[in-house]
Design a protein around this motif. Structure first.
Motif, PDB file in Angstrom:
ATOM      1  N   PRO A   1      -3.239   8.524   2.335  1.00  0.00           N
ATOM      2  CA  PRO A   1      -3.117   7.292   3.142  1.00  0.00           C
ATOM      3  C   PRO A   1      -3.424   7.528   4.617  1.00  0.00           C
ATOM      4  O   PRO A   1      -3.125   8.594   5.174  1.00  0.00           O
TER       5      PRO A   1
ATOM      6  N   ASP B   1      -3.910   1.997  -2.806  1.00  0.00           N
ATOM      7  CA  ASP B   1      -3.044   1.036  -3.474  1.00  0.00           C
ATOM      8  C   ASP B   1      -2.395   1.655  -4.704  1.00  0.00           C
ATOM      9  O   ASP B   1      -2.691   2.793  -5.087  1.00  0.00           O
TER      10      ASP B   1
ATOM     11  N   ARG C   1       0.838  -1.193   0.000  1.00  0.00           N
ATOM     12  CA  ARG C   1       0.000   0.000   0.000  1.00  0.00           C
ATOM     13  C   ARG C   1       0.876   1.247   0.000  1.00  0.00           C
ATOM     14  O   ARG C   1       1.984   1.244   0.545  1.00  0.00           O
TER      15      ARG C   1
ATOM     16  N   THR D   1      -6.977   3.671   2.907  1.00  0.00           N
ATOM     17  CA  THR D   1      -5.875   2.894   2.341  1.00  0.00           C
ATOM     18  C   THR D   1      -5.816   3.195   0.848  1.00  0.00           C
ATOM     19  O   THR D   1      -6.836   3.442   0.206  1.00  0.00           O
TER      20      THR D   1
END
Lengths: 272, 272
Positions: free
Chosen positions: B186, B219, B166, B217
């Motif tokens: 984040p 990615d 992540r 989160t």
């Protein structure tokens, strides 16, 4: 009493506050048994030191390290503990490692550690993060150990598990478990410090008595079902564990005694 | 040129080598913008400092911190960067936090950071370990950042992913992503440093323009599909990202400009 400290070959305990050892923990250390003016496990400490410095991008300067240690040993008492720290030295701001580094070498003399009875362990609530790149090294980023030592009852040594609840170490000791007639010790591939005494036991002491210890992952159940436990480090040697709180108690058994006696035979400084 | 350093209220850059800041990284630091002799983001830095010290079991002594900062500011130039470090102070051997600690307070004046163009990022091979207890804090265990800054091409800022791939941060910057008409950043619940500029943007700047940024989160795919990216910290403010190497390029867009201009309006020291 002020302790004796030698930095870069000169007596004195003051360090440049811009050192990367302070700023980022960019360095490694060794805590070594001093006996009759000698460091009997030096070649093990040196090997780990070189491995750590290499990983951290810090040059290894054996001449400078040697001259600082020689200076310290010429002035301190002939038994106790020597702490050696090697950092990346002073640099400007920023994490990036400069092209040219001048390591700082700090050697300190400490009194002998008090000899302890059989130890009791308590599992710490703090879990060691998994870090395969830095696992095994004795670097200066030790907040994990500081945090793990909190909230453990007086008289107990913290037993450290990793983020996946596997057994790793006992604060400043490695751990060996006698389970079903075999010796087991954690592999330390993801976290933990690979101790000098652990290395010495695996390489010299177990083979000398015709045994070997399996280096493997170790869960709590292996600990619960163990017959004997010991912890070890390069200052205290091998110490029996009598209890892991809320898990099990252990006898001070013959398997541990065999290892401890063999260590004392090969390295008399570890005879009790 | 020797930098100006004040330690515990006294001018001078030498530190006791037994300090727990060096031994274990047992301390925290702040890097602060100095403008017209003031630290305009002090209340944010102070809040993070207190949070870090509390977690690490170090007493917060506002009088001592203040007197060291006042001394430094009375002697240094009126713009640049002030680095403030607070450690657990000197202690004997051992990880366990002593009952009584006298923190060490180190303040250092540094020249202004060179203003940079739009930034290019490159994903570092190093993965940040997951550590929910210490995540967000600006503590002195920064080997992760040192390691992550290796093996990144010249001219690129390392983009840091965690052990589960992540997106976390860009070395010494936090990151904001404009994706599908929404701003994302984040959550830093498992690792990373929760920057002061990130906090200020979330609390003051986004609301002032009628937006909010989703803390979540993030990615790699969110990064690949983003329309704009910026990174931020308390020294440089908001900086556009033009490229993540081998992933995508980004325009210097209107969404980022809106945030940057609002920041400059509210905190003129961040006008370019």
């Amino acid at each position: 009493m002020e302790p004796l400290i030698v930095i870069d070959g000169e007596v004195g305990g003051l360090l440049d506050a811009r050192d990367r050892g302070l700023a980022y923990g960019h360095g490694v250390f060794e805590t070594m048994k001093l006996v009759a003016g000698q460091l009997p496990l030096w070649r093990y400490h040196e090997a780990r030191l070189i491995q750590g410095l290499t990983t951290l991008g810090i040059p290894w300067d054996p001449v400078a390290v040697n001259s600082t240690l020689v200076k310290l040993l010429s002035l301190c008492s002939d038994r106790g503990v020597v702490k050696l720290t090697v950092t990346a030295g002073v640099s400007g701001r920023g994490y990036t490692i400069p092209d040219s580094l001048t390591p700082t070498i700090i050697a300190q003399c400490l009194p002998p550690a008090p000899s302890q009875q059989t130890l009791r362990l308590q599992i710490s609530d703090y879990r060691l993060p998994l870090n395969p790149v830095l696992a095994g090294l004795k670097h200066l980023n030790r907040l994990d150990q500081v945090m793990a030592s909190r909230n453990v009852a007086a008289g107990f040594l913290p037993l450290l598990l990793d983020a996946q609840d596997r057994v790793v170490e006992a604060l400043s000791h490695n751990i060996f478990v006698y389970h079903g007639g075999r010796w087991l010790t954690p592999d330390l591939l993801s976290c933990g410090v690979a101790g000098v005494m652990r290395a010495l036991l695996l390489k010299e002491v177990f083979p000398a008595v015709g045994l070997d210890a399996e280096v493997c992952t170790l869960d709590i159940d292996s600990l619960r079902g163990a017959d004997e436990l010991f912890v070890c480090n390069s200052i205290m040697g091998v110490q029996s564990v009598s209890e892991v709180a809320d898990l099990n108690t252990y006898r001070k058994g013959r398997a541990t005694e065999l290892i401890r006696r063999q260590l004392a035979r090969m390295y008399p400084c570890f005879s009790v």
